[in-house]
Design a protein around this motif. Structure first.
Motif, PDB file in Angstrom:
ATOM      1  N   PHE A 231       0.831  -1.203   0.000  1.00 25.53           N
ATOM      2  CA  PHE A 231       0.000   0.000   0.000  1.00 25.53           C
ATOM      3  C   PHE A 231       0.866   1.253   0.000  1.00 25.53           C
ATOM      4  O   PHE A 231       0.600   2.204  -0.749  1.00 25.53           O
ATOM      5  N   GLN A 232       1.918   1.283   0.823  1.00 28.79           N
ATOM      6  CA  GLN A 232       2.825   2.438   0.867  1.00 28.79           C
ATOM      7  C   GLN A 232       3.583   2.595  -0.453  1.00 28.79           C
ATOM      8  O   GLN A 232       3.823   3.714  -0.892  1.00 28.79           O
ATOM      9  N   LEU A 233       3.962   1.497  -1.075  1.00 27.24           N
ATOM     10  CA  LEU A 233       4.694   1.549  -2.339  1.00 27.24           C
ATOM     11  C   LEU A 233       3.829   2.144  -3.438  1.00 27.24           C
ATOM     12  O   LEU A 233       4.318   2.908  -4.278  1.00 27.24           O
ATOM     13  N   ILE A 234       2.527   1.852  -3.418  1.00 22.63           N
ATOM     14  CA  ILE A 234       1.629   2.376  -4.463  1.00 22.63           C
ATOM     15  C   ILE A 234       1.260   3.829  -4.193  1.00 22.63           C
ATOM     16  O   ILE A 234       1.287   4.662  -5.101  1.00 22.63           O
ATOM     17  N   THR A 235       0.921   4.173  -2.954  1.00 22.99           N
ATOM     18  CA  THR A 235       0.403   5.509  -2.664  1.00 22.99           C
ATOM     19  C   THR A 235       1.498   6.547  -2.447  1.00 22.99           C
ATOM     20  O   THR A 235       1.360   7.686  -2.881  1.00 22.99           O
ATOM     21  N   ASN A 236       2.581   6.203  -1.790  1.00 22.38           N
ATOM     22  CA  ASN A 236       3.593   7.194  -1.423  1.00 22.38           C
ATOM     23  C   ASN A 236       4.981   6.626  -1.730  1.00 22.38           C
ATOM     24  O   ASN A 236       5.766   6.343  -0.831  1.00 22.38           O
ATOM     25  N   THR A 237       5.300   6.473  -3.001  1.00 14.69           N
ATOM     26  CA  THR A 237       6.489   5.762  -3.439  1.00 14.69           C
ATOM     27  C   THR A 237       7.782   6.448  -3.013  1.00 14.69           C
ATOM     28  O   THR A 237       8.708   5.791  -2.508  1.00 14.69           O
ATOM     29  N   SER A 238       7.886   7.751  -3.186  1.00 14.02           N
ATOM     30  CA  SER A 238       9.151   8.434  -2.912  1.00 14.02           C
ATOM     31  C   SER A 238       9.520   8.385  -1.425  1.00 14.02           C
ATOM     32  O   SER A 238      10.665   8.093  -1.079  1.00 14.02           O
ATOM     33  N   SER A 239       8.578   8.654  -0.548  1.00 11.57           N
ATOM     34  CA  SER A 239       8.902   8.600   0.883  1.00 11.57           C
ATOM     35  C   SER A 239       9.149   7.160   1.331  1.00 11.57           C
ATOM     36  O   SER A 239       9.960   6.913   2.225  1.00 11.57           O
ATOM     37  N   PHE A 240       8.466   6.197   0.697  1.00 11.55           N
ATOM     38  CA  PHE A 240       8.688   4.794   1.028  1.00 11.55           C
ATOM     39  C   PHE A 240      10.118   4.386   0.678  1.00 11.55           C
ATOM     40  O   PHE A 240      10.814   3.768   1.489  1.00 11.55           O
ATOM     41  N   LEU A 241      10.571   4.741  -0.514  1.00 13.76           N
ATOM     42  CA  LEU A 241      11.920   4.381  -0.936  1.00 13.76           C
ATOM     43  C   LEU A 241      12.980   5.076  -0.078  1.00 13.76           C
ATOM     44  O   LEU A 241      13.988   4.461   0.284  1.00 13.76           O
ATOM     45  N   THR A 242      12.754   6.348   0.269  1.00 19.98           N
ATOM     46  CA  THR A 242      13.732   7.033   1.123  1.00 19.98           C
ATOM     47  C   THR A 242      13.773   6.407   2.510  1.00 19.98           C
ATOM     48  O   THR A 242      14.840   6.263   3.105  1.00 19.98           O
TER      49      THR A 242
END
Length: 133
Positions: free
Chosen positions: A22-33
């Motif tokens: 869910f985090q990868l789909i909705t908020n990708t940039s903050s998830f990756l950081t």
């Protein structure tokens, strides 16, 4: 006790996987950081633990220096015990006669039979004549 813990563990793992997706789909940039920051933090903690505690333990992760000394000493003794005879360089006949010790000084070497070998008694007189068939 394990029977009721198994479904709870699978449920928690499933929720974690769902949250990560869910985090990868909705908020990708903050998830990756946040993933990069967590990996960096884990590397720093592991490096600190390694350099403070694990580095001085010796080879193989276990054992202390005293055990390594004993092991190296045992290897040295084993090599000395089982070392191969060094090949000799042929010298002239004059040098051989001067180097040879007297036959009286030598002790006869006792031959010991190998304990794992035994003689099997049999009919030794019968020879097969392979030419007459």
């Amino acid at each position: 006790m394990r029977n009721w813990m198994t479904p709870i563990m699978y449920t928690l793992m499933g929720l974690a996987v769902f949250y990560v997706g869910f985090q990868l789909i909705t908020n990708t940039s903050s998830f990756l950081t946040s993933i990069v920051i967590m990996i960096g933090f884990a590397v720093l903690v592991y490096g600190a633990i390694y350099f403070l505690f694990l580095r001085n333990r010796g080879f193989g992760g276990g054992g202390n220096k005293n055990e390594m000394k004993k092991y190296k000493q045992a290897v040295k003794q084993s090599k000395q015990k089982y070392k191969q005879p060094t090949p000799t360089i042929k010298k002239s006949n004059i040098a051989k006669t001067a180097v040879k010790s007297s036959p009286l000084g030598r002790k006869p070497r006792k031959r010991s039979s190998a304990s794992h070998l035994r003689v099997i008694e049999g009919h030794k007189n019968k020879d097969k004549n392979r030419a007459s068939f």
